[in-house]
Write a protein that holds these residues in place. Structure first.
Motif, PDB file in Angstrom:
ATOM      1  N   PRO A  33      60.798  27.781  23.438  1.00 26.00           N
ATOM      2  CA  PRO A  33      61.425  26.982  22.381  1.00 26.00           C
ATOM      3  C   PRO A  33      60.621  27.013  21.071  1.00 26.00           C
ATOM      4  CG  PRO A  33      61.465  25.773  24.441  1.00 26.00           C
ATOM      5  CD  PRO A  33      60.631  27.008  24.676  1.00 26.00           C
ATOM      6  N   SER A  34      59.315  27.209  21.173  1.00 26.08           N
ATOM      7  CA  SER A  34      58.471  27.252  19.969  1.00 26.08           C
ATOM      8  C   SER A  34      58.537  28.600  19.247  1.00 26.08           C
ATOM      9  CB  SER A  34      57.018  26.944  20.334  1.00 26.08           C
ATOM     10  OG  SER A  34      56.533  27.910  21.253  1.00 26.08           O
ATOM     11  N   ASP A  35      59.112  29.620  19.886  1.00 29.43           N
ATOM     12  CA  ASP A  35      59.263  30.925  19.233  1.00 29.43           C
ATOM     13  C   ASP A  35      60.361  30.810  18.190  1.00 29.43           C
ATOM     14  OD1 ASP A  35      57.331  32.143  20.813  1.00 29.43           O
ATOM     15  OD2 ASP A  35      58.767  32.829  22.307  1.00 29.43           O
ATOM     16  N   SER A  36      60.021  31.138  16.960  1.00 29.79           N
ATOM     17  CA  SER A  36      61.016  31.060  15.897  1.00 29.79           C
ATOM     18  C   SER A  36      60.875  32.273  14.981  1.00 29.79           C
ATOM     19  CB  SER A  36      60.859  29.775  15.091  1.00 29.79           C
ATOM     20  OG  SER A  36      59.767  29.889  14.208  1.00 29.79           O
ATOM     21  N   PRO A  37      61.915  32.610  14.237  1.00 28.50           N
ATOM     22  CA  PRO A  37      61.843  33.756  13.330  1.00 28.50           C
ATOM     23  C   PRO A  37      60.793  33.594  12.222  1.00 28.50           C
ATOM     24  CG  PRO A  37      64.117  33.118  13.690  1.00 28.50           C
ATOM     25  CD  PRO A  37      63.261  32.046  14.295  1.00 28.50           C
ATOM     26  N   SER A  38      60.339  32.396  11.960  1.00 27.96           N
ATOM     27  CA  SER A  38      59.357  32.180  10.895  1.00 27.96           C
ATOM     28  C   SER A  38      57.912  32.339  11.364  1.00 27.96           C
ATOM     29  CB  SER A  38      59.544  30.795  10.279  1.00 27.96           C
ATOM     30  OG  SER A  38      59.309  29.802  11.249  1.00 27.96           O
ATOM     31  N   LEU A  39      57.694  32.628  12.639  1.00 27.79           N
ATOM     32  CA  LEU A  39      56.351  32.780  13.194  1.00 27.79           C
ATOM     33  C   LEU A  39      55.610  33.935  12.527  1.00 27.79           C
ATOM     34  CD1 LEU A  39      54.453  31.951  15.719  1.00 27.79           C
ATOM     35  CD2 LEU A  39      55.325  34.079  16.662  1.00 27.79           C
ATOM     36  N   LYS A  40      54.324  33.738  12.255  1.00 34.96           N
ATOM     37  CA  LYS A  40      53.470  34.809  11.735  1.00 34.96           C
ATOM     38  C   LYS A  40      52.515  35.199  12.855  1.00 34.96           C
ATOM     39  CE  LYS A  40      52.789  35.225   7.212  1.00 34.96           C
ATOM     40  NZ  LYS A  40      52.127  35.056   5.932  1.00 34.96           N
ATOM     41  N   LEU A  41      52.596  36.442  13.291  1.00 37.22           N
ATOM     42  CA  LEU A  41      51.750  36.923  14.377  1.00 37.22           C
ATOM     43  C   LEU A  41      50.291  37.061  13.966  1.00 37.22           C
ATOM     44  CD1 LEU A  41      54.092  39.703  15.778  1.00 37.22           C
ATOM     45  CD2 LEU A  41      53.459  37.583  16.926  1.00 37.22           C
ATOM     46  N   ASN A  60      47.868  42.451  19.186  1.00 35.99           N
ATOM     47  CA  ASN A  60      47.210  41.321  19.835  1.00 35.99           C
ATOM     48  C   ASN A  60      48.148  40.117  19.901  1.00 35.99           C
ATOM     49  OD1 ASN A  60      44.718  40.071  20.927  1.00 35.99           O
ATOM     50  ND2 ASN A  60      44.966  38.765  19.132  1.00 35.99           N
ATOM     51  N   GLY A  61      48.809  39.814  18.785  1.00 36.79           N
ATOM     52  CA  GLY A  61      49.749  38.696  18.758  1.00 36.79           C
ATOM     53  C   GLY A  61      50.930  38.899  19.693  1.00 36.79           C
ATOM     54  N   LEU A  62      51.452  40.116  19.724  1.00 30.70           N
ATOM     55  CA  LEU A  62      52.582  40.407  20.618  1.00 30.70           C
ATOM     56  C   LEU A  62      52.154  40.362  22.082  1.00 30.70           C
ATOM     57  CD1 LEU A  62      54.322  43.287  18.651  1.00 30.70           C
ATOM     58  CD2 LEU A  62      55.228  40.988  19.054  1.00 30.70           C
ATOM     59  N   ASP A  63      50.953  40.847  22.368  1.00 28.56           N
ATOM     60  CA  ASP A  63      50.443  40.818  23.739  1.00 28.56           C
ATOM     61  C   ASP A  63      50.289  39.377  24.214  1.00 28.56           C
ATOM     62  OD1 ASP A  63      49.592  41.972  26.113  1.00 28.56           O
ATOM     63  OD2 ASP A  63      47.518  42.196  25.442  1.00 28.56           O
ATOM     64  N   ALA A  64      49.828  38.505  23.345  1.00 27.68           N
ATOM     65  CA  ALA A  64      49.674  37.089  23.696  1.00 27.68           C
ATOM     66  C   ALA A  64      51.022  36.452  24.025  1.00 27.68           C
ATOM     67  CB  ALA A  64      49.001  36.333  22.547  1.00 27.68           C
ATOM     68  N   LYS A  65      52.091  36.976  23.446  1.00 21.60           N
ATOM     69  CA  LYS A  65      53.439  36.442  23.685  1.00 21.60           C
ATOM     70  C   LYS A  65      54.212  37.257  24.725  1.00 21.60           C
ATOM     71  CE  LYS A  65      54.437  33.530  19.974  1.00 21.60           C
ATOM     72  NZ  LYS A  65      54.715  32.417  20.829  1.00 21.60           N
ATOM     73  N   LYS A  66      53.534  38.184  25.387  1.00 25.11           N
ATOM     74  CA  LYS A  66      54.151  39.063  26.402  1.00 25.11           C
ATOM     75  C   LYS A  66      55.274  39.919  25.820  1.00 25.11           C
ATOM     76  CE  LYS A  66      54.015  35.365  29.296  1.00 25.11           C
ATOM     77  NZ  LYS A  66      54.755  34.475  30.095  1.00 25.11           N
ATOM     78  N   LYS A  67      55.131  40.330  24.563  1.00 33.67           N
ATOM     79  CA  LYS A  67      56.173  41.111  23.893  1.00 33.67           C
ATOM     80  C   LYS A  67      55.685  42.496  23.466  1.00 33.67           C
ATOM     81  CE  LYS A  67      59.098  37.597  23.810  1.00 33.67           C
ATOM     82  NZ  LYS A  67      58.821  36.935  25.075  1.00 33.67           N
ATOM     83  N   MET A  97      64.120  38.689  17.350  1.00 36.81           N
ATOM     84  CA  MET A  97      63.016  37.770  17.047  1.00 36.81           C
ATOM     85  C   MET A  97      61.783  38.547  16.624  1.00 36.81           C
ATOM     86  SD  MET A  97      62.272  34.480  16.991  1.00 36.81           S
ATOM     87  CE  MET A  97      63.359  33.654  18.135  1.00 36.81           C
ATOM     88  N   ILE A  98      61.456  39.602  17.353  1.00 29.31           N
ATOM     89  CA  ILE A  98      60.260  40.394  17.037  1.00 29.31           C
ATOM     90  C   ILE A  98      60.436  41.113  15.704  1.00 29.31           C
ATOM     91  CG2 ILE A  98      58.744  42.260  17.809  1.00 29.31           C
ATOM     92  CD1 ILE A  98      59.600  41.431  20.726  1.00 29.31           C
ATOM     93  N   LYS A  99      61.637  41.569  15.392  1.00 23.77           N
ATOM     94  CA  LYS A  99      61.883  42.169  14.074  1.00 23.77           C
ATOM     95  C   LYS A  99      61.583  41.156  12.976  1.00 23.77           C
ATOM     96  CE  LYS A  99      65.684  44.664  13.480  1.00 23.77           C
ATOM     97  NZ  LYS A  99      67.078  45.149  13.646  1.00 23.77           N
TER      98      LYS A  99
END
Length: 147
Positions: A33-41, A60-67, A97-99
């Protein structure tokens, strides 16, 4: 969120609003629920000159989010139509979301070069081919031309 069969999953359905299927927390398709399009990795903004540093920070940021599997291609787009494939719906949502996350850490002047790319893996491949240090001869040639 619903608890089904001992696993917590999202209420993402088949796309038609009918039955819902859980996406396990451990899945790269799960969005919190905390994942949003405005997130900065990362605080590192890619400007066209700092690809290696930026790419490591984003990975690193994507790995932390399993993405991370979305950029390295290990999380493949499921086959089928959204009507009968809840995993395809979840994949599409994660890809979108990742885009958005990538756009947040790329200088706006570079946005047009990725605006119409369908998948995160394609964006990543294109940026790597264009800006990675592996293009050192081309970078040297361009710098020489500029001087």
């Amino acid at each position: 969120m619903t608890k089904i069969g001992g696993e917590i999953g999202s209420d993402r359905g088949k796309g038609s609003g009918h039955d819902t299927m859980p996406i396990p927390l451990s899945s790269p398709l799960f969005l919190y629920p905390s994942d949003s399009p405005s997130l900065k990795l990362t605080h590192t903004l890619f400007n066209g000159d700092n690809y290696e540093l930026w790419a490591e920070a984003v990975k690193n940021g994507l790995d932390a989010k399993k993405k991370l599997g979305f950029v390295d291609g290990t999380v493949k787009k499921p086959e089928g139509s959204e009507v009968d494939n809840y995993e395809l719906v979840a994949w599409r949502q994660c890809n979108a979301m990742i885009k958005a996350w990538l756009r947040n850490v790329i200088d706006e002047k570079l946005h047009p070069s990725i605006a119409f790319t369908a998948s995160v893996a394609e964006i990543w491949k294109e940026l790597k081919e264009r800006y990675a240090a592996g293009n050192a001869p081309r970078v040297h040639q361009l710098k020489s031309d500029l001087t």
